[in-house]
Design a protein around this motif. Structure first.
Motif, PDB file in Angstrom:
ATOM      1  N   ARG A  43      15.283 -20.122  85.477  1.00 55.35           N
ATOM      2  CA  ARG A  43      15.588 -20.641  86.816  1.00 55.35           C
ATOM      3  C   ARG A  43      16.540 -19.721  87.570  1.00 55.35           C
ATOM      4  O   ARG A  43      16.304 -19.370  88.736  1.00 55.35           O
ATOM      5  CB  ARG A  43      16.209 -22.037  86.684  1.00 55.35           C
ATOM      6  N   GLU A  44      17.619 -19.289  86.901  1.00 57.56           N
ATOM      7  CA  GLU A  44      18.623 -18.453  87.563  1.00 57.56           C
ATOM      8  C   GLU A  44      18.064 -17.072  87.927  1.00 57.56           C
ATOM      9  O   GLU A  44      18.370 -16.538  88.994  1.00 57.56           O
ATOM     10  CB  GLU A  44      19.864 -18.306  86.683  1.00 57.56           C
ATOM     11  N   CYS A  45      17.236 -16.514  87.041  1.00 62.43           N
ATOM     12  CA  CYS A  45      16.611 -15.220  87.342  1.00 62.43           C
ATOM     13  C   CYS A  45      15.647 -15.340  88.516  1.00 62.43           C
ATOM     14  O   CYS A  45      15.562 -14.444  89.362  1.00 62.43           O
ATOM     15  CB  CYS A  45      15.888 -14.666  86.106  1.00 62.43           C
ATOM     16  N   PHE A  46      14.920 -16.451  88.581  1.00 64.08           N
ATOM     17  CA  PHE A  46      13.990 -16.681  89.695  1.00 64.08           C
ATOM     18  C   PHE A  46      14.754 -16.821  91.012  1.00 64.08           C
ATOM     19  O   PHE A  46      14.339 -16.272  92.044  1.00 64.08           O
ATOM     20  CB  PHE A  46      13.143 -17.931  89.439  1.00 64.08           C
ATOM     21  N   ILE A  47      15.879 -17.538  90.992  1.00 63.44           N
ATOM     22  CA  ILE A  47      16.693 -17.709  92.206  1.00 63.44           C
ATOM     23  C   ILE A  47      17.230 -16.352  92.671  1.00 63.44           C
ATOM     24  O   ILE A  47      17.167 -16.017  93.862  1.00 63.44           O
ATOM     25  CB  ILE A  47      17.851 -18.704  91.967  1.00 63.44           C
ATOM     26  N   ALA A  48      17.746 -15.558  91.729  1.00 61.41           N
ATOM     27  CA  ALA A  48      18.273 -14.228  92.059  1.00 61.41           C
ATOM     28  C   ALA A  48      17.177 -13.341  92.639  1.00 61.41           C
ATOM     29  O   ALA A  48      17.394 -12.628  93.632  1.00 61.41           O
ATOM     30  CB  ALA A  48      18.877 -13.577  90.814  1.00 61.41           C
ATOM     31  N   GLY A  97      35.662 -12.521  81.289  1.00 62.15           N
ATOM     32  CA  GLY A  97      35.795 -13.858  80.714  1.00 62.15           C
ATOM     33  C   GLY A  97      36.615 -14.818  81.538  1.00 62.15           C
ATOM     34  O   GLY A  97      36.921 -15.899  81.099  1.00 62.15           O
ATOM     35  N   GLY A  98      36.946 -14.425  82.788  1.00 60.79           N
ATOM     36  CA  GLY A  98      37.843 -15.240  83.585  1.00 60.79           C
ATOM     37  C   GLY A  98      37.264 -16.549  84.059  1.00 60.79           C
ATOM     38  O   GLY A  98      37.989 -17.495  84.289  1.00 60.79           O
ATOM     39  N   ASN A  99      35.953 -16.628  84.236  1.00 59.77           N
ATOM     40  CA  ASN A  99      35.354 -17.830  84.819  1.00 59.77           C
ATOM     41  C   ASN A  99      34.859 -18.775  83.735  1.00 59.77           C
ATOM     42  O   ASN A  99      33.839 -18.547  83.117  1.00 59.77           O
ATOM     43  CB  ASN A  99      34.163 -17.456  85.729  1.00 59.77           C
ATOM     44  N   GLN A 100      35.537 -19.838  83.522  1.00 58.75           N
ATOM     45  CA  GLN A 100      35.083 -20.854  82.575  1.00 58.75           C
ATOM     46  C   GLN A 100      34.466 -21.999  83.370  1.00 58.75           C
ATOM     47  O   GLN A 100      35.085 -22.538  84.277  1.00 58.75           O
ATOM     48  CB  GLN A 100      36.268 -21.363  81.744  1.00 58.75           C
ATOM     49  N   LEU A 101      33.231 -22.334  83.054  1.00 59.56           N
ATOM     50  CA  LEU A 101      32.527 -23.364  83.804  1.00 59.56           C
ATOM     51  C   LEU A 101      32.410 -24.638  83.001  1.00 59.56           C
ATOM     52  O   LEU A 101      32.289 -24.602  81.792  1.00 59.56           O
ATOM     53  CB  LEU A 101      31.114 -22.876  84.165  1.00 59.56           C
ATOM     54  N   VAL A 108      25.443 -20.382  91.253  1.00 59.34           N
ATOM     55  CA  VAL A 108      26.723 -19.698  90.984  1.00 59.34           C
ATOM     56  C   VAL A 108      27.172 -20.023  89.563  1.00 59.34           C
ATOM     57  O   VAL A 108      27.112 -21.186  89.166  1.00 59.34           O
ATOM     58  CB  VAL A 108      27.794 -20.170  91.999  1.00 59.34           C
ATOM     59  N   PRO A 109      27.621 -19.077  88.735  1.00 57.93           N
ATOM     60  CA  PRO A 109      27.816 -17.661  89.030  1.00 57.93           C
ATOM     61  C   PRO A 109      26.688 -16.763  88.518  1.00 57.93           C
ATOM     62  O   PRO A 109      26.763 -15.555  88.697  1.00 57.93           O
ATOM     63  CB  PRO A 109      29.101 -17.348  88.271  1.00 57.93           C
ATOM     64  N   ILE A 110      25.649 -17.316  87.867  1.00 60.37           N
ATOM     65  CA  ILE A 110      24.650 -16.447  87.232  1.00 60.37           C
ATOM     66  C   ILE A 110      23.711 -15.784  88.242  1.00 60.37           C
ATOM     67  O   ILE A 110      23.633 -14.554  88.318  1.00 60.37           O
ATOM     68  CB  ILE A 110      23.856 -17.206  86.141  1.00 60.37           C
ATOM     69  N   VAL A 112      23.821 -15.820  91.634  1.00 54.48           N
ATOM     70  CA  VAL A 112      24.690 -15.163  92.611  1.00 54.48           C
ATOM     71  C   VAL A 112      26.134 -15.452  92.206  1.00 54.48           C
ATOM     72  O   VAL A 112      26.480 -16.623  92.049  1.00 54.48           O
ATOM     73  CB  VAL A 112      24.441 -15.711  94.038  1.00 54.48           C
ATOM     74  N   PRO A 113      26.984 -14.460  91.966  1.00 50.56           N
ATOM     75  CA  PRO A 113      26.798 -13.025  92.210  1.00 50.56           C
ATOM     76  C   PRO A 113      26.505 -12.196  90.959  1.00 50.56           C
ATOM     77  O   PRO A 113      26.478 -10.982  91.056  1.00 50.56           O
ATOM     78  CB  PRO A 113      28.156 -12.639  92.774  1.00 50.56           C
ATOM     79  N   LEU A 114      26.314 -12.825  89.789  1.00 54.73           N
ATOM     80  CA  LEU A 114      26.146 -12.050  88.556  1.00 54.73           C
ATOM     81  C   LEU A 114      24.929 -11.117  88.626  1.00 54.73           C
ATOM     82  O   LEU A 114      25.022  -9.941  88.293  1.00 54.73           O
ATOM     83  CB  LEU A 114      26.010 -12.998  87.359  1.00 54.73           C
ATOM     84  N   ILE A 115      23.774 -11.655  89.074  1.00 54.29           N
ATOM     85  CA  ILE A 115      22.564 -10.833  89.188  1.00 54.29           C
ATOM     86  C   ILE A 115      22.428 -10.303  90.611  1.00 54.29           C
ATOM     87  O   ILE A 115      22.409  -9.094  90.836  1.00 54.29           O
ATOM     88  CB  ILE A 115      21.306 -11.632  88.777  1.00 54.29           C
ATOM     89  N   ALA A 116      22.317 -11.209  91.567  1.00 56.70           N
ATOM     90  CA  ALA A 116      22.167 -10.826  92.977  1.00 56.70           C
ATOM     91  C   ALA A 116      23.531 -10.759  93.648  1.00 56.70           C
ATOM     92  O   ALA A 116      23.888 -11.621  94.448  1.00 56.70           O
ATOM     93  CB  ALA A 116      21.251 -11.823  93.690  1.00 56.70           C
TER      94      ALA A 116
END
Length: 199
Positions: A43-48, A97-101, A108-110, A112-116
């Motif tokens: 899903r996240e790759c498709f969104i990016a 490692g700063g962002n703990q979800l 967000v965050p995978i 956008v902005p991790l991929i896109a």
């Protein structure tokens, strides 16, 4: 800077940096049930992919509305890539490692902005506006990049165990070094084109 299909694909892979993003990706999926992780990755790759594709197809219209020139975009793209490359070579404390979800990540965050991220958006925008007649090649390069990212994220746990933290860090810094050279080339190309335009 002449861009071939292969160099465009390599550039996009370097910018999206799937190997370097493995630690943050694993951290983002910690709260997700193992049986749902594969679905989340797809899903996240498709969104990016959709976000970057939108920038690729509607980038020219956006530039015209904002009255931005190709030269300014090339210089801006070079600066952004240079800053991304510096972060890859000299990562700050707690950078990955700063962002703990809590809960399941959505967009967000995978995606956008991790991929896109901004650099990927600027790059696809630049590619499509510089040579719009080769749009099918750029779509192909983006598709291949997303497939590589998808595979890396699907096997992120195994890759991290196989390569180890040190090898992943070394690879990311090597990618950063290559990206630095590409960003300088893009920046110089933009400045040279602007000077030629003035002359």
């Amino acid at each position: 800077m002449d861009t071939s299909f292969l160099s465009a694909t390599i550039l996009l892979i370097l910018i999206t940096d799937p190997l370097g993003n493995i630690p943050l990706f694993i951290s983002a999926l910690k709260q997700v049930k193992p049986e749902r992780r594969r679905r989340v990755v797809f899903r996240e790759c498709f969104i990016a992919f959709s976000v970057l594709l939108t920038f690729m197809f509607f980038g020219k219209g956006f530039l015209e509305v904002m009255h931005l020139t190709d030269e300014s975009l090339r210089v801006a793209g070079g600066v952004i890539l240079f800053l991304i490359a510096l972060k890859m070579i000299f990562p700050g404390e707690g950078g990955h490692g700063g962002n703990q979800l809590s809960g399941e990540p959505f967009i967000v965050p995978i995606a956008v902005p991790l991929i896109a991220g901004p650099s990927a958006m600027a790059t696809v925008l630049l590619m499509s506006t510089r040579e719009p007649e080769r749009i099918l090649e750029w779509v192909g390069a983006l598709t291949l990049t997303m497939l590589v990212t998808l595979l890396v994220f699907l096997f992120s746990g195994r890759l991290q165990k196989l390569l180890g933290e040190q090898a992943i860090t070394a690879l990311e810094r090597l990618m950063g070094l290559v990206l630095t050279a590409i960003s300088i080339e893009m920046l110089l190309g933009g400045v040279a084109a602007y000077i030629k335009k003035l002359a």
